[in-house]
Write an enzyme that holds these catalytic residues in place. Sequence first.
Site, short mmCIF file in Angstrom:
data_model
loop_
_atom_site.label_atom_id
_atom_site.label_comp_id
_atom_site.label_asym_id
_atom_site.label_seq_id
_atom_site.Cartn_x
_atom_site.Cartn_y
_atom_site.Cartn_z
N ASP A 18 18.78 90.00 17.92
CA ASP A 18 20.11 89.99 17.33
C ASP A 18 20.10 89.25 15.99
O ASP A 18 19.38 88.26 15.84
CB ASP A 18 21.09 89.31 18.29
CG ASP A 18 22.54 89.57 17.93
OD1 ASP A 18 22.81 90.50 17.14
OD2 ASP A 18 23.42 88.84 18.42
N HIS A 35 17.51 95.44 9.20
CA HIS A 35 16.80 96.17 10.25
C HIS A 35 15.32 96.36 9.86
O HIS A 35 14.44 96.27 10.72
CB HIS A 35 17.46 97.53 10.49
CG HIS A 35 18.87 97.42 11.02
ND1 HIS A 35 19.19 96.61 12.09
CD2 HIS A 35 20.02 98.02 10.63
CE1 HIS A 35 20.49 96.72 12.34
NE2 HIS A 35 21.01 97.56 11.47
N LEU A 129 -1.01 94.79 26.86
CA LEU A 129 0.43 94.54 26.81
C LEU A 129 1.18 95.85 26.98
O LEU A 129 0.81 96.86 26.37
CB LEU A 129 0.82 93.91 25.47
CG LEU A 129 2.33 93.73 25.21
CD1 LEU A 129 2.89 92.62 26.08
CD2 LEU A 129 2.60 93.43 23.73
#
Length: 245
Positions: A18, A35, A129
């Site tokens: 956020d 972004h 991962l």
Amino acid sequence: MAVTTKEFSLNHLAIIMDGNGRWAQKSGLPRVAGHQQGVETVIQIVDECVSQGIHFLSLFAFSSENWGRPREEVDALMGLLLQFLSSQRQRMLDDGVRLRVIGDLTRLSEPIQKALANAEKETSQGQNLTLILALSYGGRDEIMRAAQKIAQSALDGDLDINKLDNKTFSSFLDTGDIPEPDLLIRTSGEVRISNFLLWQTAYSEFYFTDVLWPDFNAAELRKALDDYRRRKRRFGLTDDQLEDL
């Protein structure tokens, strides 16, 4: 739910990313610049998670509510997603990163669905991962879709509804084969989970930071991990029971 030591290992990290818009505003830049910088943070955090030996990383990339944002911003976000998949493909293969996507993908455009499916297939052998991108995702929506699947399975005779338990219910979620998060981080100073992994975070530890996502780096992640390792996770047990275990 096994508890083995006072200092708990961290297997699954979830992050609500956020603050991109606020970062751009503070910098006098358009929202898309926030972004773009946020994508750079994603790359850095993925690398750090691999280094830290974390096996699962879930990122809240685009919520079901985000479809209500201005069309130009949504289009820009989808463009950044395609760019990320293209630019990071070889890096994920080299680093043993497997991509998984959760959410209502039917709302995504056909080219994006295809690109995601290809990326999942190409990286499916990654062992270091699992990177889980939550796209067009909402926790309530996920639970509702799981309930619908369960009802259909019962109607088809494949599920005895009287034997439905937490484990079985979890298997119908988007994350059915993924362990629950140990730690949930949210950046930007907001202190809510905003409809993210509602079922899965029932016993997760939470860490909230004022740092905006584009400024959240490997050092900030290590700070969160250090805080987590100082905690004592009880899972409903007493301190004496933890000591016995």
